[in-house]
Enzyme design. Sequence first.
Site, PDB file in Angstrom:
ATOM      1  N   ARG A  15      71.261  47.950  29.956  1.00  0.00           N
ATOM      2  CA  ARG A  15      72.213  48.600  31.063  1.00  0.00           C
ATOM      3  C   ARG A  15      71.332  48.515  32.319  1.00  0.00           C
ATOM      4  O   ARG A  15      70.219  48.108  32.556  1.00  0.00           O
ATOM      5  CB  ARG A  15      72.507  50.055  30.937  1.00  0.00           C
ATOM      6  N   LYS A  74      67.715  54.893  32.812  1.00  0.00           N
ATOM      7  CA  LYS A  74      66.766  55.541  32.132  1.00  0.00           C
ATOM      8  C   LYS A  74      65.443  56.040  32.810  1.00  0.00           C
ATOM      9  O   LYS A  74      65.214  55.597  33.972  1.00  0.00           O
ATOM     10  CB  LYS A  74      66.212  54.902  30.641  1.00  0.00           C
ATOM     11  N   TYR A  93      69.055  59.222  34.443  1.00  0.00           N
ATOM     12  CA  TYR A  93      68.636  60.003  33.224  1.00  0.00           C
ATOM     13  C   TYR A  93      67.192  60.425  33.242  1.00  0.00           C
ATOM     14  O   TYR A  93      66.585  59.566  33.137  1.00  0.00           O
ATOM     15  CB  TYR A  93      69.395  59.305  31.918  1.00  0.00           C
ATOM     16  N   HIS A  95      65.945  63.697  30.778  1.00  0.00           N
ATOM     17  CA  HIS A  95      65.849  64.322  29.647  1.00  0.00           C
ATOM     18  C   HIS A  95      64.396  64.800  29.783  1.00  0.00           C
ATOM     19  O   HIS A  95      63.468  64.848  28.725  1.00  0.00           O
ATOM     20  CB  HIS A  95      66.162  63.423  28.398  1.00  0.00           C
ATOM     21  N   GLU A 117      71.861  63.817  33.477  1.00  0.00           N
ATOM     22  CA  GLU A 117      72.536  64.846  32.301  1.00  0.00           C
ATOM     23  C   GLU A 117      72.785  66.274  32.699  1.00  0.00           C
ATOM     24  O   GLU A 117      73.424  66.953  31.750  1.00  0.00           O
ATOM     25  CB  GLU A 117      71.537  64.443  31.196  1.00  0.00           C
ATOM     26  N   ASP A 270      66.862  62.309  22.179  1.00  0.00           N
ATOM     27  CA  ASP A 270      66.378  62.243  23.591  1.00  0.00           C
ATOM     28  C   ASP A 270      66.074  63.688  24.170  1.00  0.00           C
ATOM     29  O   ASP A 270      65.552  63.827  25.314  1.00  0.00           O
ATOM     30  CB  ASP A 270      67.318  61.428  24.592  1.00  0.00           C
TER      31      ASP A 270
END
Length: 362
Positions: A15, A74, A93, A95, A117, A270
């Site tokens: 991605r 990510k 993101y 996490h 997120e 995750d």
Amino acid sequence: MEIGVPKETKDREFRVGLSPSSVRVLKEAGHNIFVETQAGTGAGFSDEDYVSAGAEIVTTPETAWNRELIVKVKEPLQTEYNFLQKGQLLFTYLHLAADRKLTEHLIDCGVTAIAYETVELPGANKLPLLTPMSIIAGRLSVQFGARYLESQQGGRGVLLGGVPGVKRGKVVILGGGVVGTEAAKIAVGMGATVQILDINVDRLSYLETLFGSRVELLYSNSAYIEEVVPQADLLIGAVLVLGRRAPTLVSRELVKKMKPGAVIVDVAVDQGGCIETLHPTSHTNPVYEEEGVVHYGVPNMPGAVPWTATQALNNSTLPYVKQLANEGVKALVNNPALAKGLNVDHHKIVHPAVQEVFPDLV
């Protein structure tokens, strides 16, 4: 504003933070976008596509990272930590609940880190930037689960839909949110027997209107979990606690009771995962066997379908990227949803859920 789009470095993560169409919108708004060469190749976008949209192609990651606003997919890996700079805006993101080292580095380097997120619409209990990837991950969880149930992949050789005269496979889904709902849609479409467990009675009522009698809906408690997990051919973890580690719902002892060759897919990996025996894997080595059960723990599942996932993500992130580019840090004041996404700022953890996970870092 100068916006950097580095190439993703996580294992087989294809991605990309901005698609060419998003670049064009930002360029038309007066911003300059610097895309690392081949950043979009895996998602089907060439360097020429980005140039046509108005981006400048840069040949090194350092050049892409050396910008005011960094848009990724990510979290930064350790090889990228040195690129982070004080005062820089990082939008991706994160996490953090499952990654202490990254949390510590974001605090140390002074970056302003906004996590997709945890961007949350006030009063609506909706996570607009997590939802599109949750939809994809939920659908993929059954797709992958069905594959690894094949005996050649180490599974017990069960066809989820069965055939006339033979029992259908059983899919047990822990969590009835977006991931669980989408997983159930695919499992039902395949013809499997499906059970969803959730602690939200209102959500269970909604799911009944959606699925009717095609899915068995159970209130999630330890007794029901202990009853249904050993019967599952495919167990899907779909638990989300915003910003926090996922609770462990399935112990090692319970995994031992599952059928040999059954499959576990934990989409919550995750955020730490909800299955005791499951640890993160990668697209290169996605599964391992433990207690006789096949475990799948890829934390970036949507990376398997980057053409679809990149566009779905951009459809949701672009308005927020544009506001950050137009207004800088003032966007965090002007947009309450975006403010909810702020995890680390000025060398401090600012998101309450992440503070609870790492009280010694506050």
